[in-house]
Design a protein around this motif. Structure first.
Motif, PDB file in Angstrom:
ATOM      1  N   CYS A 215      62.311  24.171  76.451  1.00 15.41           N
ATOM      2  CA  CYS A 215      61.441  23.008  76.298  1.00 15.41           C
ATOM      3  C   CYS A 215      61.005  22.957  74.832  1.00 15.41           C
ATOM      4  N   ASP A 216      60.471  21.837  74.399  1.00 17.23           N
ATOM      5  CA  ASP A 216      60.063  21.686  73.000  1.00 17.23           C
ATOM      6  C   ASP A 216      59.017  22.718  72.597  1.00 17.23           C
ATOM      7  N   GLU A 217      58.099  23.031  73.521  1.00 22.44           N
ATOM      8  CA  GLU A 217      57.005  23.951  73.199  1.00 22.44           C
ATOM      9  C   GLU A 217      57.507  25.352  72.884  1.00 22.44           C
ATOM     10  N   PHE A 218      58.723  25.697  73.335  1.00 19.27           N
ATOM     11  CA  PHE A 218      59.234  27.037  73.067  1.00 19.27           C
ATOM     12  C   PHE A 218      59.580  27.252  71.593  1.00 19.27           C
ATOM     13  N   ALA A 219      59.475  26.227  70.776  1.00 19.31           N
ATOM     14  CA  ALA A 219      59.620  26.413  69.334  1.00 19.31           C
ATOM     15  C   ALA A 219      58.563  27.384  68.811  1.00 19.31           C
ATOM     16  N   GLU A 220      57.435  27.516  69.533  1.00 25.42           N
ATOM     17  CA  GLU A 220      56.354  28.423  69.128  1.00 25.42           C
ATOM     18  C   GLU A 220      56.290  29.658  70.012  1.00 25.42           C
ATOM     19  N   LEU A 221      57.301  29.849  70.855  1.00 27.56           N
ATOM     20  CA  LEU A 221      57.337  31.015  71.727  1.00 27.56           C
ATOM     21  C   LEU A 221      57.593  32.276  70.903  1.00 27.56           C
ATOM     22  N   GLY A 222      56.800  33.322  71.125  1.00 27.10           N
ATOM     23  CA  GLY A 222      57.066  34.551  70.386  1.00 27.10           C
ATOM     24  C   GLY A 222      55.911  35.524  70.395  1.00 27.10           C
ATOM     25  N   ARG A 223      56.208  36.724  69.926  1.00 21.66           N
ATOM     26  CA  ARG A 223      55.233  37.791  69.746  1.00 21.66           C
ATOM     27  C   ARG A 223      55.354  38.332  68.330  1.00 21.66           C
ATOM     28  N   GLU A 224      54.293  38.975  67.853  1.00 25.70           N
ATOM     29  CA  GLU A 224      54.345  39.604  66.537  1.00 25.70           C
ATOM     30  C   GLU A 224      54.994  40.987  66.627  1.00 25.70           C
ATOM     31  N   THR A 225      55.096  41.527  67.815  1.00 23.69           N
ATOM     32  CA  THR A 225      55.705  42.833  68.052  1.00 23.69           C
ATOM     33  C   THR A 225      56.821  42.654  69.077  1.00 23.69           C
ATOM     34  N   PRO A 226      57.651  43.675  69.320  1.00 20.98           N
ATOM     35  CA  PRO A 226      58.755  43.524  70.280  1.00 20.98           C
ATOM     36  C   PRO A 226      58.282  43.082  71.665  1.00 20.98           C
ATOM     37  N   TRP A 227      59.191  42.449  72.407  1.00 29.64           N
ATOM     38  CA  TRP A 227      58.865  41.906  73.725  1.00 29.64           C
ATOM     39  C   TRP A 227      58.628  43.012  74.757  1.00 29.64           C
ATOM     40  N   LEU A 228      59.413  44.082  74.709  1.00 27.43           N
ATOM     41  CA  LEU A 228      59.245  45.204  75.627  1.00 27.43           C
ATOM     42  C   LEU A 228      59.149  44.715  77.081  1.00 27.43           C
ATOM     43  N   ASP A 229      58.048  45.058  77.792  1.00 25.01           N
ATOM     44  CA  ASP A 229      57.901  44.688  79.201  1.00 25.01           C
ATOM     45  C   ASP A 229      56.946  43.501  79.380  1.00 25.01           C
ATOM     46  N   GLN A 230      57.043  42.539  78.485  1.00 27.30           N
ATOM     47  CA  GLN A 230      56.134  41.396  78.476  1.00 27.30           C
ATOM     48  C   GLN A 230      56.180  40.594  79.775  1.00 27.30           C
ATOM     49  N   ARG A 231      54.999  40.442  80.396  1.00 21.88           N
ATOM     50  CA  ARG A 231      54.879  39.630  81.600  1.00 21.88           C
ATOM     51  C   ARG A 231      54.462  38.200  81.257  1.00 21.88           C
ATOM     52  N   ILE A 232      54.944  37.255  82.064  1.00 27.34           N
ATOM     53  CA  ILE A 232      54.583  35.853  81.917  1.00 27.34           C
ATOM     54  C   ILE A 232      54.310  35.288  83.310  1.00 27.34           C
ATOM     55  N   LYS A 233      53.874  34.039  83.372  1.00 30.70           N
ATOM     56  CA  LYS A 233      53.598  33.374  84.644  1.00 30.70           C
ATOM     57  C   LYS A 233      54.503  32.155  84.816  1.00 30.70           C
TER      58      LYS A 233
ATOM     59  N   ALA B  73      62.079  44.464  82.893  1.00 27.45           N
ATOM     60  CA  ALA B  73      61.203  45.182  81.957  1.00 27.45           C
ATOM     61  C   ALA B  73      61.910  46.396  81.381  1.00 27.45           C
ATOM     62  N   ILE B  74      62.663  47.108  82.226  1.00 28.43           N
ATOM     63  CA  ILE B  74      63.413  48.265  81.730  1.00 28.43           C
ATOM     64  C   ILE B  74      64.418  47.834  80.679  1.00 28.43           C
ATOM     65  N   TYR B  75      65.090  46.714  80.922  1.00 28.96           N
ATOM     66  CA  TYR B  75      66.035  46.188  79.934  1.00 28.96           C
ATOM     67  C   TYR B  75      65.326  45.941  78.602  1.00 28.96           C
ATOM     68  N   GLY B  76      64.161  45.277  78.650  1.00 28.73           N
ATOM     69  CA  GLY B  76      63.436  44.979  77.418  1.00 28.73           C
ATOM     70  C   GLY B  76      62.957  46.217  76.693  1.00 28.73           C
ATOM     71  N   ILE B  77      62.477  47.206  77.456  1.00 26.41           N
ATOM     72  CA  ILE B  77      62.018  48.454  76.839  1.00 26.41           C
ATOM     73  C   ILE B  77      63.173  49.157  76.135  1.00 26.41           C
ATOM     74  N   LEU B  78      64.306  49.285  76.830  1.00 29.03           N
ATOM     75  CA  LEU B  78      65.457  49.961  76.242  1.00 29.03           C
ATOM     76  C   LEU B  78      65.959  49.230  75.002  1.00 29.03           C
ATOM     77  N   ARG B  79      65.988  47.905  75.077  1.00 19.20           N
ATOM     78  CA  ARG B  79      66.451  47.123  73.938  1.00 19.20           C
ATOM     79  C   ARG B  79      65.585  47.366  72.698  1.00 19.20           C
ATOM     80  N   ASP B  80      64.284  47.538  72.900  1.00 18.63           N
ATOM     81  CA  ASP B  80      63.352  47.593  71.776  1.00 18.63           C
ATOM     82  C   ASP B  80      62.964  49.007  71.361  1.00 18.63           C
ATOM     83  N   LEU B  81      63.528  50.034  71.996  1.00 17.40           N
ATOM     84  CA  LEU B  81      63.223  51.402  71.592  1.00 17.40           C
ATOM     85  C   LEU B  81      63.779  51.704  70.203  1.00 17.40           C
ATOM     86  N   PRO B  82      63.123  52.586  69.463  1.00 12.84           N
ATOM     87  CA  PRO B  82      63.710  53.030  68.193  1.00 12.84           C
ATOM     88  C   PRO B  82      64.993  53.812  68.426  1.00 12.84           C
TER      89      PRO B  82
END
Length: 322
Positions: free
Chosen positions: A27-45, A164-173
């Motif tokens: 959607c257009d609003e997703f142009a501002e979608l984001g975090r300042e840190t990795p997504w990791l196990d980020q929950r949404i609604k 969430a496991i996928y996101g954590i593994l992706r963002d690990l050092p």
């Protein structure tokens, strides 16, 4: 506004395995979608359409979207559910939010059919859903991965925790070390791209009709036991008993190194001595399984509670409300 509350459209949808439907939303609003840190196990609604099929119009007031949503008549406001961001692809107005939704036949494995399951099973390109998600530059919460300076990572979850496991593994050092135990309903739910750094082993545990959490508990406890022998047997017996005995902390379904679901003071990871020094455990999934594992770790194996994040994402036989 500090969060994104937007009506998003399904741009792509596919059944990636027996238990997962992957949707890509835009959607257009997703142009501002984001975090300042990795997504990791980020929950949404997500807010799914009500029986009439028309999504409600949610008008946030001073950044509060939840109260206005609750004020909508119940038969018009739709149903809210929580999911984990699997990925965000693209940038700006082309950004797509990728979410894996667990699906099942009604009654399968003790799970209830709810609005998320029904919507995902029928989802088609062009379908719409309201998404509440982080807006870049603003705090949103919803991340529980808090390893501190831990050097031995333990990640445990069932199918609902797999995104969430996928996101954590992706963002690990790249130098991270540890072990992941991922329980899924079927062998074809083993997803090839759920991988981490070379030092992190991923152990898949397809149930294929076996009791939920049984092998998961046994494998985790065997992995954690540093001395073998009677202590491991006692811990395994205590964890198995937790399936049928009343839980003295039955209301405690969510705790991290910085938060207690019972409002108790919690410690932070670090400065812990003993055989599990350096450990950080992240456990998520069905509430009885994760609370039983948490109890085995903390009370039977002596892991400091500040070394554990555990989240009861859902209850077997109960349709969760949000």
């Amino acid at each position: 506004m500090s969060v994104i509350v937007a009506e998003a459209e399904v741009r792509a949808v596919r059944r990636v395995s027996s238990s997962f439907v992957r949707v890509e939303l835009g959607c257009d609003e997703f142009a501002e979608l984001g975090r300042e840190t990795p997504w990791l196990d980020q929950r949404i609604k997500f807010v799914f359409p009500p029986a009439g099929g028309t999504l409600p119009r949610v008008e946030p007031v001073d950044g509060d979207w939840y109260t206005p949503w609750l004020a909508i008549p119940e038969d018009e406001r739709g149903c809210m559910r929580t999911y984990t961001v699997r990925d965000v692809v693209g940038e700006g107005p082309d950004a797509l939010l990728v979410v894996d939704i667990v699906v099942h036949d009604p009654g399968e494995g003790g799970a209830c059919s709810g609005p998320g399951n029904d919507w995902a099973r029928a989802a088609r390109i062009g379908d719409r859903v309201i998404v509440v998600a982080p807006r870049r530059g603003h705090d949103f919460g919803g991340v529980e991965w808090l390893p501190g300076d831990a050097t031995d990572l333990l990640v445990v979850g069932d199918e609902t925790a797999l995104p969430a496991i996928y996101g954590i593994l992706r963002d690990l050092p790249a130098d991270a070390t540890g072990t992941v135990f991922a329980e899924v309903p079927h062998r074809d739910d083993v997803l090839d791209d759920v991988v981490g750094p070379a030092g992190v082993e991923v152990v898949w545990l397809p149930r294929e009709g076996a009791p939920r959490g049984a092998e998961l508990r046994a494998r985790v406890l065997a992995h954690l036991d540093r001395t073998a022998g009677d202590r491991a047997a006692a811990a395994a017996a205590a964890s198995a008993a937790a399936l049928v005995e009343p839980d003295p902390e039955g209301d405690l379904l969510w705790e991290t190194p910085v938060f207690s679901g019972l409002g108790e003071e919690v410690a932070t990871t670090g400065g812990v001595d003993g055989p599990h020094a350096g450990l950080y455990a992240w456990i998520a999934g069905e509430s009885k399984v994760v609370t039983g594992l948490r109890r085995a770790l903390v009370k039977d194996l002596g892991v400091d509670r500040g070394q554990v994040s555990f989240m009861g994402y859902w209850r077997e036989g109960v349709a969760m409300k949000a």
